[in-house]
Design a protein around this motif. Structure first.
Motif, short mmCIF file in Angstrom:
data_model
loop_
_atom_site.label_atom_id
_atom_site.label_comp_id
_atom_site.label_asym_id
_atom_site.label_seq_id
_atom_site.Cartn_x
_atom_site.Cartn_y
_atom_site.Cartn_z
N UNK A 16 0.83 -1.21 0.00
CA UNK A 16 0.00 0.00 0.00
C UNK A 16 0.86 1.26 0.00
N UNK A 17 2.18 1.08 -0.25
CA UNK A 17 3.06 2.25 -0.32
C UNK A 17 2.71 3.11 -1.53
N UNK A 18 2.25 2.48 -2.60
CA UNK A 18 1.80 3.21 -3.78
C UNK A 18 0.49 3.91 -3.44
N UNK A 45 -1.80 4.75 -5.19
CA UNK A 45 -2.93 4.26 -5.97
C UNK A 45 -3.60 3.05 -5.33
N UNK A 46 -2.90 2.41 -4.37
CA UNK A 46 -3.42 1.19 -3.74
C UNK A 46 -3.86 1.54 -2.32
N UNK A 47 -5.09 1.21 -2.00
CA UNK A 47 -5.65 1.52 -0.69
C UNK A 47 -6.38 0.29 -0.16
N UNK A 48 -6.16 -0.03 1.10
CA UNK A 48 -6.83 -1.16 1.75
C UNK A 48 -7.81 -0.59 2.77
N UNK A 49 -9.11 -0.73 2.49
CA UNK A 49 -10.13 -0.21 3.40
C UNK A 49 -10.16 -1.04 4.67
N UNK A 50 -10.72 -0.48 5.76
CA UNK A 50 -10.72 -1.21 7.05
C UNK A 50 -11.34 -2.60 6.97
N UNK A 51 -12.31 -2.81 6.11
CA UNK A 51 -12.93 -4.14 6.00
C UNK A 51 -12.11 -5.14 5.21
N UNK A 52 -10.88 -4.76 4.79
CA UNK A 52 -10.05 -5.67 4.02
C UNK A 52 -10.36 -5.66 2.54
N UNK A 53 -10.88 -4.57 2.02
CA UNK A 53 -11.21 -4.45 0.60
C UNK A 53 -10.17 -3.57 -0.07
N UNK A 54 -9.42 -4.09 -1.05
CA UNK A 54 -8.43 -3.27 -1.72
C UNK A 54 -9.04 -2.46 -2.86
N UNK A 55 -8.60 -1.19 -2.99
CA UNK A 55 -8.97 -0.32 -4.11
C UNK A 55 -7.69 0.02 -4.88
N UNK A 56 -7.75 -0.14 -6.17
CA UNK A 56 -6.62 0.22 -7.03
C UNK A 56 -7.14 1.24 -8.03
N UNK A 57 -6.65 2.46 -7.94
CA UNK A 57 -7.08 3.53 -8.84
C UNK A 57 -6.06 3.70 -9.96
N UNK A 58 -6.50 4.36 -11.04
CA UNK A 58 -5.65 4.60 -12.21
C UNK A 58 -4.96 3.31 -12.66
N UNK A 59 -5.78 2.28 -12.86
CA UNK A 59 -5.27 0.95 -13.21
C UNK A 59 -4.44 1.02 -14.49
N UNK A 60 -3.28 0.34 -14.46
CA UNK A 60 -2.38 0.29 -15.62
C UNK A 60 -1.99 -1.16 -15.89
N UNK A 61 -1.13 -1.35 -16.90
CA UNK A 61 -0.70 -2.69 -17.27
C UNK A 61 0.04 -3.37 -16.13
N UNK A 62 0.70 -2.57 -15.27
CA UNK A 62 1.46 -3.15 -14.15
C UNK A 62 0.56 -3.80 -13.11
N UNK A 63 -0.71 -3.46 -13.11
CA UNK A 63 -1.63 -4.01 -12.11
C UNK A 63 -2.27 -5.31 -12.56
N UNK A 64 -2.07 -5.68 -13.81
CA UNK A 64 -2.67 -6.92 -14.33
C UNK A 64 -2.04 -8.11 -13.62
#
Length: 653
Positions: A178-180, A182-201
């Motif tokens: 979660x250092x990036x 763009x990557x966020x882990x919500x308290x319920x354990x749900x990850x959000x990835x914004x501005x998705x790119x080829x590196x996230x595949x």
């Protein structure tokens, strides 16, 4: 000392088991820091705990108070037996070597109560829920998603555990960082990835951990949409909320995160609103990522419906969730120590506030109910009437809602029994509905501020009337003819005093209304009134039967019927009328209560029933109805036409 070292003293690990076998579990001046002058109080209390399989658990319970003290434990409302796998420790704590099976319990938990007692009474401490650590398999595995480049991706798995597991994620077998930003882990354990790119595949997998075990979910794939590669090939797409805010129930000072993810092209703008008008400009409310709403240190005022809207041009998509913030109970008024003479009344008051509204329960070693001389009201007030030696105890007020809290106070007896403050209570029947009460105040009533008369009829609520201390007579009127129980209670500035001895009296004689009164429409002018006769124990001289036309008809004189008559037939009523028929029984004591029925003769069909239930035509003894008249006219016209045709035919020949 040598003998003790040689083994005459039992090993330390055997002391808990030996203490549990003591008959009364009496602990004399245990090392709890108690003082001889104190009554009874808990120094350390048991709390909810999670037990590991094959690992012992200790539930603390330390008490201070005047010795001798005794400490015992209950599990699920029952006293712990010697073979229960639980041992009492020197300081009163409970040592659990193993936990009994939890599979048969609905909540998969045992409830433990610590009970302390000395000469002042018993104290029952709040429950401690003990659950066995566990971690289920995944009930829901993350699902694969296809996202446009620059969009938002999320994954979710569902797993249950005791205690709640911590959730982390892996991307292609490596821990998702979660250092990036763009990557966020919500308290319920749900990850959000914004501005998705080829590196996230790649492949994403959830990892759940707690003290019981570690579980890995199945992998889910993140791929890029073929239409999301840029170059101007994108087409307008209406905004759509993929994941909206969920309903949350939290306790004050916790953190609330309301999720909101939307898709569309161009990327829609997200906005939040509160249906109750809560302002988002206050401290502690901020937006996470592309649109998630976070409220830190929630309060009751944050409760309400939150709406997330995805806006683009003229199109909009909405989703809403309910946030309910609870507040643990807090005491506004505590019960106070009371010292009362025998025969007096003791009143304890306990008022608490919280969200939801706290539920109050009273105890004096066991749960109290409003029976005998205990009176619970609202139920923040507990009154013990006619205090005696058996009522001397510690009374607890326990409140439950979004938590648990409790307070206690001691009721002690002092002095000689309180003298009877009112004597000579008498009741004189004045009529069938009135009783006069009189009494002689005691000469020792200098501290009395007033009286309350209590009259309890055989049926119906108790009647009460307050009078001043200078009053010695009162009349109760508008009573039902019946026997009543009557007593007088005196009040001082401290509350209720001793009651007078109850007396019984009734109004003069009694009257009785007829039973089961009913009416039945037989035809357009006939109505039958019927009723059941009272039992022979109630003397009836006769009945009065009234009938008048509504709304402003003349009230006729009643028909007087014998006490053995049970029906009457009205045969000459006005057609299409609305009438009221009333029945009243009477005897030598006067008229009884009346029973009335409304009767409508409108829209009564011609085909009706006679008094014997047989169908037929309406009686022609009265005026002809319009339908009958029209029928006669039509018949005469047809007869005349036939005669004319016959006459003309003969003439033509």
């Amino acid at each position: 000392m040598a003998a003790r070292q040689a083994g005459l003293s039992p090993p330390a690990r055997q002391w808990p088991a030996l203490l549990l076998r003591l008959p009364a579990l009496v602990l004399l001046a245990v090392s709890t820091g108690c003082t001889a002058g104190s009554e009874l109080a808990f120094v350390r209390e048991p709390e909810d705990a999670v037990a590991m399989r094959d690992h012992p658990l200790v539930l603390p319970c330390q008490v201070e108070g005047e010795p001798p003290l005794s400490i015992s434990w209950q599990r699920d409302g029952l006293v712990l037996a010697n073979d229960s796998g639980a041992n009492l420790m020197l300081d009163g704590s409970l040592h659990l070597a193993t936990l009994p099976s939890l599979r048969s319990l609905p909540s998969h938990a045992h409830e433990y109560h610590c009970v302390a007692q000395n000469r002042y009474g018993r104290l029952v401490r709040r429950r401690a829920r003990v659950q066995l650590a566990s971690l289920s398999h995944f009930h829901q595995h993350p699902e694969s998603v296809e996202v446009e480049q620059g969009g938002v991706a999320r994954f979710q798995g569902l797993i249950w555990g005791v205690p709640d597991p911590s959730i982390s994620w892996e991307h292609n077998g490596m821990a998702l960082s979660t250092a990036d930003h763009r990557v966020m882990l919500l308290p319920g354990g749900i990850p959000h990835i914004t501005s998705v790119s080829q590196a996230d595949v790649g492949t994403y997998r959830s990892v759940a951990r707690n003290v019981a075990s570690t579980r890995h979910s199945q992998g889910a794939q993140l791929t890029l949409s073929r239409n999301g590669a840029g170059g101007g090939r994108e087409r307008y797409k209406e905004p759509e909320i993929l994941s909206g805010p969920q309903n949350l129930t939290l306790t004050v000072h916790q953190t609330a995160v309301l999720e909101c993810i939307a898709t569309g092209y161009p990327q829609p703008l997200l906005s939040w609103s509160h249906l109750d008008g809560c302002s988002f400009g206050v401290e502690g409310i901020q937006v996470l990522g592309t649109g998630n709403l976070m409220i830190s240190d929630v309060s009751v005022e944050h409760s309400g419906v939150y709406v997330c809207a995805a806006n683009r041009a003229r199109d909009q998509s909405q989703a809403h969730g309910v946030l309910l913030v609870q507040a643990p109970p807090e005491f506004v008024q505590w019960p106070q120590f009371l010292s009362k003479p025998p025969g007096s009344s003791a009143i304890f008051t306990c008022v608490a506030q919280g969200v939801p509204k706290p539920r109050v329960v009273w105890l004096n070693g066991k749960v109290l109910s409003p029976v005998d001389k205990l009176c619970l009201s609202f139920p923040s007030t507990l009154m013990v009437a006619g205090v005696s030696a058996e009522d001397e105890a510690i009374y607890q007020c326990v409140v439950n809602s979004a938590g648990s809290n409790q307070a206690s106070a001691h009721l002690a007896l002092t002095g000689a029994p309180e003298p009877l403050l009112n004597r000579g209570l008498q009741a004189t029947a004045l009529s069938t509905s009135a009783i006069r009460l009189s009494w002689e105040p005691s000469p020792s009533s200098g501290d009395i501020i007033g009286y309350v008369l209590h009259l309890l009829p055989p049926a119906g609520p108790e009647l009460q009337e307050a009078v001043t201390k200078d009053t010695s007579e009162r009349v109760f009127s508008s009573l039902e003819p019946a026997t009543s129980s009557i007593h007088l209670r005196a009040y001082s500035a401290e509350g209720a005093r001793q009651d007078s001895a109850p007396i019984h009296n009734s109004t003069t004689g009694s009257t009785s209304a007829a039973l089961g009164f009913s009416t039945k429409v037989l035809n357009a002018t006939t109505v039958q009134a019927s009723w059941e006769l009272p039992p022979q124990l109630e003397p009836i001289q006769g009945f009065k039967l009234f009938c008048h036309k509504l709304p402003a008809g003349h009230l006729e004189r009643p028909l007087l019927l014998a006490g053995t008559v049970s029906s009457f037939l009205y045969t000459d009523l006005e057609p299409a009328a609305l009438c009221e028929i009333k029945l009243q029984a009477f005897n030598g004591n006067g008229d009884g209560n009346s029973s009335a029925r409304l009767v409508s003769l409108r829209d009564v069909p011609l085909t009706t029933m006679d008094p014997y239930g047989r169908k037929g035509f309406a009686s022609t003894s009265g005026p002809l109805t319009p339908g009958v008249v029209v029928g006669i006219h039509v018949g005469l016209a047809a007869l005349i036409v036939c005669l004319l045709c016959l006459f003309l035919g003969c003439k033509h020949r």
